[in-house]
Design a protein around this motif. Structure first.
Motif, PDB file in Angstrom:
ATOM      1  N   VAL A 195       0.834  -1.201   0.000  1.00 26.44           N
ATOM      2  CA  VAL A 195       0.000   0.000   0.000  1.00 26.44           C
ATOM      3  C   VAL A 195       0.868   1.250   0.000  1.00 26.44           C
ATOM      4  O   VAL A 195       1.705   1.456   0.899  1.00 26.44           O
ATOM      5  CB  VAL A 195      -0.944   0.023   1.218  1.00 26.44           C
ATOM      6  CG1 VAL A 195      -1.807   1.289   1.205  1.00 26.44           C
ATOM      7  CG2 VAL A 195      -1.822  -1.227   1.239  1.00 26.44           C
ATOM      8  N   TYR A 196       0.651   2.104  -0.995  1.00 22.64           N
ATOM      9  CA  TYR A 196       1.339   3.395  -1.117  1.00 22.64           C
ATOM     10  C   TYR A 196       0.289   4.482  -0.902  1.00 22.64           C
ATOM     11  O   TYR A 196      -0.678   4.566  -1.668  1.00 22.64           O
ATOM     12  CB  TYR A 196       1.949   3.547  -2.512  1.00 22.64           C
ATOM     13  CG  TYR A 196       2.993   2.497  -2.848  1.00 22.64           C
ATOM     14  CD1 TYR A 196       4.358   2.796  -2.798  1.00 22.64           C
ATOM     15  CD2 TYR A 196       2.616   1.203  -3.242  1.00 22.64           C
ATOM     16  CE1 TYR A 196       5.310   1.837  -3.120  1.00 22.64           C
ATOM     17  CE2 TYR A 196       3.564   0.244  -3.550  1.00 22.64           C
ATOM     18  CZ  TYR A 196       4.905   0.568  -3.495  1.00 22.64           C
ATOM     19  OH  TYR A 196       5.852  -0.384  -3.816  1.00 22.64           O
ATOM     20  N   ALA A 197       0.490   5.321   0.106  1.00 24.41           N
ATOM     21  CA  ALA A 197      -0.567   6.276   0.454  1.00 24.41           C
ATOM     22  C   ALA A 197       0.023   7.503   1.134  1.00 24.41           C
ATOM     23  O   ALA A 197       1.096   7.431   1.753  1.00 24.41           O
ATOM     24  CB  ALA A 197      -1.580   5.617   1.389  1.00 24.41           C
ATOM     25  N   VAL A 231       4.667   5.576   2.776  1.00 27.90           N
ATOM     26  CA  VAL A 231       4.063   6.917   2.765  1.00 27.90           C
ATOM     27  C   VAL A 231       4.610   7.683   1.567  1.00 27.90           C
ATOM     28  O   VAL A 231       5.819   7.720   1.326  1.00 27.90           O
ATOM     29  CB  VAL A 231       4.371   7.669   4.069  1.00 27.90           C
ATOM     30  CG1 VAL A 231       3.915   9.128   3.976  1.00 27.90           C
ATOM     31  CG2 VAL A 231       3.687   6.990   5.252  1.00 27.90           C
ATOM     32  N   ILE A 232       3.697   8.285   0.786  1.00 24.19           N
ATOM     33  CA  ILE A 232       4.108   9.031  -0.398  1.00 24.19           C
ATOM     34  C   ILE A 232       3.664  10.488  -0.292  1.00 24.19           C
ATOM     35  O   ILE A 232       2.637  10.808   0.323  1.00 24.19           O
ATOM     36  CB  ILE A 232       3.548   8.410  -1.692  1.00 24.19           C
ATOM     37  CG1 ILE A 232       2.020   8.282  -1.640  1.00 24.19           C
ATOM     38  CG2 ILE A 232       4.189   7.057  -1.951  1.00 24.19           C
ATOM     39  CD1 ILE A 232       1.378   7.799  -2.931  1.00 24.19           C
ATOM     40  N   VAL A 284       6.486   6.307  -7.694  1.00 22.39           N
ATOM     41  CA  VAL A 284       6.015   4.940  -7.477  1.00 22.39           C
ATOM     42  C   VAL A 284       6.102   4.205  -8.807  1.00 22.39           C
ATOM     43  O   VAL A 284       5.598   4.687  -9.830  1.00 22.39           O
ATOM     44  CB  VAL A 284       4.564   4.909  -6.963  1.00 22.39           C
ATOM     45  CG1 VAL A 284       4.097   3.468  -6.788  1.00 22.39           C
ATOM     46  CG2 VAL A 284       4.427   5.677  -5.655  1.00 22.39           C
ATOM     47  N   ALA A 285       6.745   3.036  -8.806  1.00 14.36           N
ATOM     48  CA  ALA A 285       6.864   2.231 -10.020  1.00 14.36           C
ATOM     49  C   ALA A 285       5.733   1.220 -10.081  1.00 14.36           C
ATOM     50  O   ALA A 285       5.366   0.610  -9.072  1.00 14.36           O
ATOM     51  CB  ALA A 285       8.207   1.512 -10.052  1.00 14.36           C
ATOM     52  N   ASP A 293       6.539   4.670 -14.404  1.00 11.70           N
ATOM     53  CA  ASP A 293       6.900   5.497 -13.254  1.00 11.70           C
ATOM     54  C   ASP A 293       5.827   6.552 -13.038  1.00 11.70           C
ATOM     55  O   ASP A 293       5.451   7.272 -13.965  1.00 11.70           O
ATOM     56  CB  ASP A 293       8.245   6.190 -13.501  1.00 11.70           C
ATOM     57  CG  ASP A 293       8.605   7.156 -12.380  1.00 11.70           C
ATOM     58  OD1 ASP A 293       8.995   6.676 -11.301  1.00 11.70           O
ATOM     59  OD2 ASP A 293       8.480   8.383 -12.582  1.00 11.70           O
ATOM     60  N   PHE A 294       5.329   6.652 -11.816  1.00 11.99           N
ATOM     61  CA  PHE A 294       4.346   7.661 -11.446  1.00 11.99           C
ATOM     62  C   PHE A 294       4.985   8.693 -10.524  1.00 11.99           C
ATOM     63  O   PHE A 294       5.535   8.348  -9.476  1.00 11.99           O
ATOM     64  CB  PHE A 294       3.148   7.024 -10.748  1.00 11.99           C
ATOM     65  CG  PHE A 294       2.205   6.317 -11.672  1.00 11.99           C
ATOM     66  CD1 PHE A 294       1.086   6.963 -12.176  1.00 11.99           C
ATOM     67  CD2 PHE A 294       2.458   5.010 -12.071  1.00 11.99           C
ATOM     68  CE1 PHE A 294       0.221   6.305 -13.041  1.00 11.99           C
ATOM     69  CE2 PHE A 294       1.595   4.350 -12.945  1.00 11.99           C
ATOM     70  CZ  PHE A 294       0.476   5.004 -13.434  1.00 11.99           C
ATOM     71  N   GLU A 295       4.912   9.950 -10.913  1.00 13.07           N
ATOM     72  CA  GLU A 295       5.325  11.050 -10.049  1.00 13.07           C
ATOM     73  C   GLU A 295       4.207  11.321  -9.051  1.00 13.07           C
ATOM     74  O   GLU A 295       3.025  11.247  -9.386  1.00 13.07           O
ATOM     75  CB  GLU A 295       5.550  12.328 -10.861  1.00 13.07           C
ATOM     76  CG  GLU A 295       6.547  12.236 -11.982  1.00 13.07           C
ATOM     77  CD  GLU A 295       6.520  13.484 -12.851  1.00 13.07           C
ATOM     78  OE1 GLU A 295       6.123  14.571 -12.346  1.00 13.07           O
ATOM     79  OE2 GLU A 295       6.877  13.383 -14.034  1.00 13.07           O
TER      80      GLU A 295
END
Length: 254
Positions: free
Chosen positions: A76-78, A91-92, A98-99, A104-106
């Protein structure tokens, strides 16, 4: 190889979304309003969810994360603000990446609707996960005292290339189209999109995927700097941010 995208209804009007990288098999769920519905959608596609990407902390976007993580083992990326309601592995925030497979997501901070709201932008796939900042022909409600922050977030997203696809967080399209027609009655693109929204509603078609170009043409919040919108509100000559705030207040009462 481009990402596969599947957007579907979950709960009453939330958007469930899955992104699948065909090269690696990686699959991400975008927010989790309902774990069972997201799992069913992934199962129907034959995709195994390995990641959960979260745009913001509101309960209708995170309440299914714990169950989906337990069922799939997904990472989980949040944003930090989501930690109170969901198990977060990473934590983002602004400036992170995030790959997903080879994509690739900025991570952009896009507050206004929620203090912890982020949007995730893939330049390679021309794709933006915008949660509740942008809807088809609309935008999310704004936190008290955060109109300027919301306008800044919208303005940043509006600067993306026209071909960028936006995965939004809800289908409020018909209501938004009716408001747009009231605010911008001389715009033929708005009239055409209102007719499309009425047809989509009648057919039961879920509509939460759009593009920057389409929103520039028909979304009153994207068009806050246009004379026609300012004239409707009696605010000709006023800054776009002030017109945006007046539009958002008008939508609240529409």
């Amino acid at each position: 190889m481009p990402l596969d995208i599947h957007v579907f209804r979950t709960l009453s009007d939330n958007a469930g979304a899955l992104l699948h990288d065909p090269a690696s098999g990686a699959c991400a769920a975008i927010d989790v309003p309902n774990a069972g519905e997201v799992l069913a959608a992934a199962g129907a596609k034959g995709w195994a969810i390995s990641q959960i990407l979260v745009t913001h902390e509101h309960a209708d976007h995170i309440q299914g994360i714990a169950a989906l993580k337990q069922a799939t083992g997904a990472r989980v990326y949040a944003p930090a603000a989501a930690r109170g309601g969901a198990p977060v592995d990473v934590v983002i925030g602004e400036g992170d990446h995030v790959a997903l497979g080879g994509d690739d997501f900025e991570v952009w901070a896009t507050p206004g609707h929620a203090e912890g709201h982020v949007s995730l932008i893939s330049r390679a796939s021309a794709l933006a996960l915008v949660g509740d900042v942008v809807f088809v022909m609309g935008c999310g409600r704004v936190m008290p005292g955060r109109m300027e922050a919301m306008w800044t977030s919208l303005s940043r997203l509006m600067a993306l290339p026209d071909a960028t696809r936006l995965i939004t967080g809800h289908d409020y399209t018909l209501s938004n189209a009716r408001f747009a027609a009231a605010m911008d009655p001389g715009n033929p693109a708005v009239a055409a999109r209102l007719a499309e929204a009425e047809a989509a509603k009648a057919a039961g078609r879920f509509w939460a995927l759009t593009t920057i170009a389409e929103e520039k043409a028909t979304n009153p919040f994207f068009r806050a700097g246009e004379t026609a919108l300012a004239a409707t509100l009696g605010l000709v000559g006023k800054p776009a941010g002030e017109i945006f705030a007046a539009l958002r207040e008008a939508k609240n009462k529409f």
